[in-house]
Design a protein around this motif. Structure first.
Motif, PDB file in Angstrom:
ATOM      1  N   ASP A  11      -0.687   0.055  11.987  1.00 22.50           N
ATOM      2  CA  ASP A  11       0.899  -0.972  11.452  1.00 22.50           C
ATOM      3  C   ASP A  11       2.019   0.376  10.983  1.00 22.50           C
ATOM      4  O   ASP A  11       2.730   0.771  10.545  1.00 22.50           O
ATOM      5  CB  ASP A  11       0.948  -1.929  11.913  1.00 22.50           C
ATOM      6  N   SER A  12       0.463   0.743   9.670  1.00 24.94           N
ATOM      7  CA  SER A  12       1.191   1.487   8.816  1.00 24.94           C
ATOM      8  C   SER A  12       1.316   2.872   9.750  1.00 24.94           C
ATOM      9  O   SER A  12       2.445   3.680   7.971  1.00 24.94           O
ATOM     10  CB  SER A  12       0.315   1.521   7.963  1.00 24.94           C
ATOM     11  N   THR A  25      -8.383  -4.591   9.908  1.00 24.90           N
ATOM     12  CA  THR A  25      -8.283  -3.216   9.021  1.00 24.90           C
ATOM     13  C   THR A  25      -7.238  -2.790  10.143  1.00 24.90           C
ATOM     14  O   THR A  25      -6.273  -1.626   9.703  1.00 24.90           O
ATOM     15  CB  THR A  25      -9.437  -2.638   9.194  1.00 24.90           C
ATOM     16  N   THR A  26      -7.705  -2.813  11.670  1.00 26.35           N
ATOM     17  CA  THR A  26      -7.676  -2.019  12.719  1.00 26.35           C
ATOM     18  C   THR A  26      -5.857  -2.194  12.660  1.00 26.35           C
ATOM     19  O   THR A  26      -5.022  -1.029  12.583  1.00 26.35           O
ATOM     20  CB  THR A  26      -7.595  -2.131  13.669  1.00 26.35           C
ATOM     21  N   LYS A  76       5.765  10.192   3.326  1.00 29.45           N
ATOM     22  CA  LYS A  76       4.436  11.542   3.413  1.00 29.45           C
ATOM     23  C   LYS A  76       3.356  10.802   1.796  1.00 29.45           C
ATOM     24  O   LYS A  76       3.068  11.554   1.418  1.00 29.45           O
ATOM     25  CB  LYS A  76       5.716  12.456   2.507  1.00 29.45           C
ATOM     26  N   VAL A  77       3.039   9.061   2.621  1.00 30.24           N
ATOM     27  CA  VAL A  77       2.068   9.329   2.228  1.00 30.24           C
ATOM     28  C   VAL A  77       1.103   9.609   2.554  1.00 30.24           C
ATOM     29  O   VAL A  77       0.441  10.010   4.205  1.00 30.24           O
ATOM     30  CB  VAL A  77       1.876   7.465   2.118  1.00 30.24           C
ATOM     31  N   MET A 112       0.747  -1.485   0.006  1.00 28.33           N
ATOM     32  CA  MET A 112      -0.270  -0.489  -0.072  1.00 28.33           C
ATOM     33  C   MET A 112       0.643   1.254   0.265  1.00 28.33           C
ATOM     34  O   MET A 112       0.829   2.274  -0.308  1.00 28.33           O
ATOM     35  CB  MET A 112      -0.748  -0.055   1.157  1.00 28.33           C
ATOM     36  N   LEU A 113       1.506   1.417   1.071  1.00 31.31           N
ATOM     37  CA  LEU A 113       2.911   2.666   0.772  1.00 31.31           C
ATOM     38  C   LEU A 113       3.577   2.659   0.230  1.00 31.31           C
ATOM     39  O   LEU A 113       3.696   4.344  -0.419  1.00 31.31           O
ATOM     40  CB  LEU A 113       3.683   2.398   2.439  1.00 31.31           C
ATOM     41  N   ARG A 114       3.672   1.433  -0.569  1.00 33.17           N
ATOM     42  CA  ARG A 114       4.585   1.848  -2.272  1.00 33.17           C
ATOM     43  C   ARG A 114       3.293   2.422  -3.546  1.00 33.17           C
ATOM     44  O   ARG A 114       4.295   2.989  -3.934  1.00 33.17           O
ATOM     45  CB  ARG A 114       5.331   0.791  -2.494  1.00 33.17           C
TER      46      ARG A 114
END
Length: 269
Positions: A118-119, A112-113, A127-128, A43-45
């Motif tokens: 954790d993200s 999901t939590t 900077k996401v 997701m972050l990538r």
């Protein structure tokens, strides 16, 4: 759903040659085998890259016992769920089913939590930017304040409560697009959140759209989380039912047995 879907009882490694997550069919639903950590890293990538490229947002939905039951009983929800690009294992029973019945196994539970919490450090470092859509105004505002206060460097693209009239939906979309988040978190509950995401996917400017149910209430503490041992044992539903019986008792008492029957019904081998 994109990626390689494998029925329980067949082989698989976790990702296909294109890098999409492999999935295993549990109770009639194709669920990603990605671990929680791998899902977060993806997701972050990927989300900022999709947003920068102007690509349609990736639809990421969750699966638990309630979702399995709805998928089998609500044709509209089933059609919306089928539009997801990735469905992850929000419920421990989904993970355990992939181990019980053989074949490719889901690495671990990606609630999901946990996915959200954790993200946060990685989102701050990279900077996401997140947009929080859902909950009451108070819960939404408190959630935003808590995560920005506890995660140095985290930047929110925006936020909005989850209550609006049908004729206000265009304004909701306009506000999201003006913020242009990398990840839009939609927490308005099944099946409303899935319907909103599918209906508006082509209009929303975001990298990923992730459904998250009561996530914001868990962050603020309005919904208490179960002890870790209950989460690991697949009993978080029991804790939720005990702490909020008025709203959740009937749901869990009816959908959990149905979900187990669906898992058995759709087994392979």
């Amino acid at each position: 759903m994109h990626g390689t879907t494998i029925e329980l009882g067949l082989g698989g490694s976790g990702t296909d040659d294109s890098g999409h997550s492999e999935s295993v069919r549990v109770g009639g639903v194709p669920v990603s085998t990605l671990s929680l950590r791998a899902l977060i890293e993806k997701m972050l990538r990927d989300a900022p890259l999709r947003l920068a490229a102007g690509a349609p947002p990736l639809l990421v939905f969750d699966c638990n016992g309630h979702g399995l039951s709805l998928n089998a009983t609500d044709k509209v929800f089933a059609a919306d769920l089928a539009k997801a690009d990735l469905i992850h294992a929000d419920g421990q029973v989904i993970v355990k089913a992939s181990h019980w019945l053989g074949g490719p196994q889901i690495a671990d539970r990606s609630s999901t939590t946990d996915m959200f919490i954790d993200s946060l450090p990685g989102a701050a470092a990279g900077k996401v930017r997140y947009y929080l859509l859902g909950g009451t105004e108070q819960v939404n505002a408190d959630c935003a304040e808590r995560i920005t206060g506890s995660t140095p460097g985290l930047e929110l693209a925006g936020r909005r409560n989850g209550f609006w009239k049908p004729d206000e939906e265009d304004a909701v979309i306009d506000a999201i697009n003006a913020a242009a988040p990398d990840v839009l978190w939609v927490g308005t509950g099944k099946p409303r959140e899935q319907a909103f995401c599918v209906r508006n996917r082509s209009r929303i400017k975001a990298g990923w759209i992730v459904t998250c149910g009561g996530l914001f209430n868990y962050i603020t503490g309005d919904y208490p989380r179960a002890p870790l041992w209950m989460q690991s044992a697949g009993l978080e539903w029991l804790h939720r039912m005990a702490t909020n019986p008025r709203h959740l008792a009937w749901r869990y008492l009816t959908t959990n047995p149905h979900a187990l029957w669906l898992i058995w019904k759709h087994r392979r081998g």
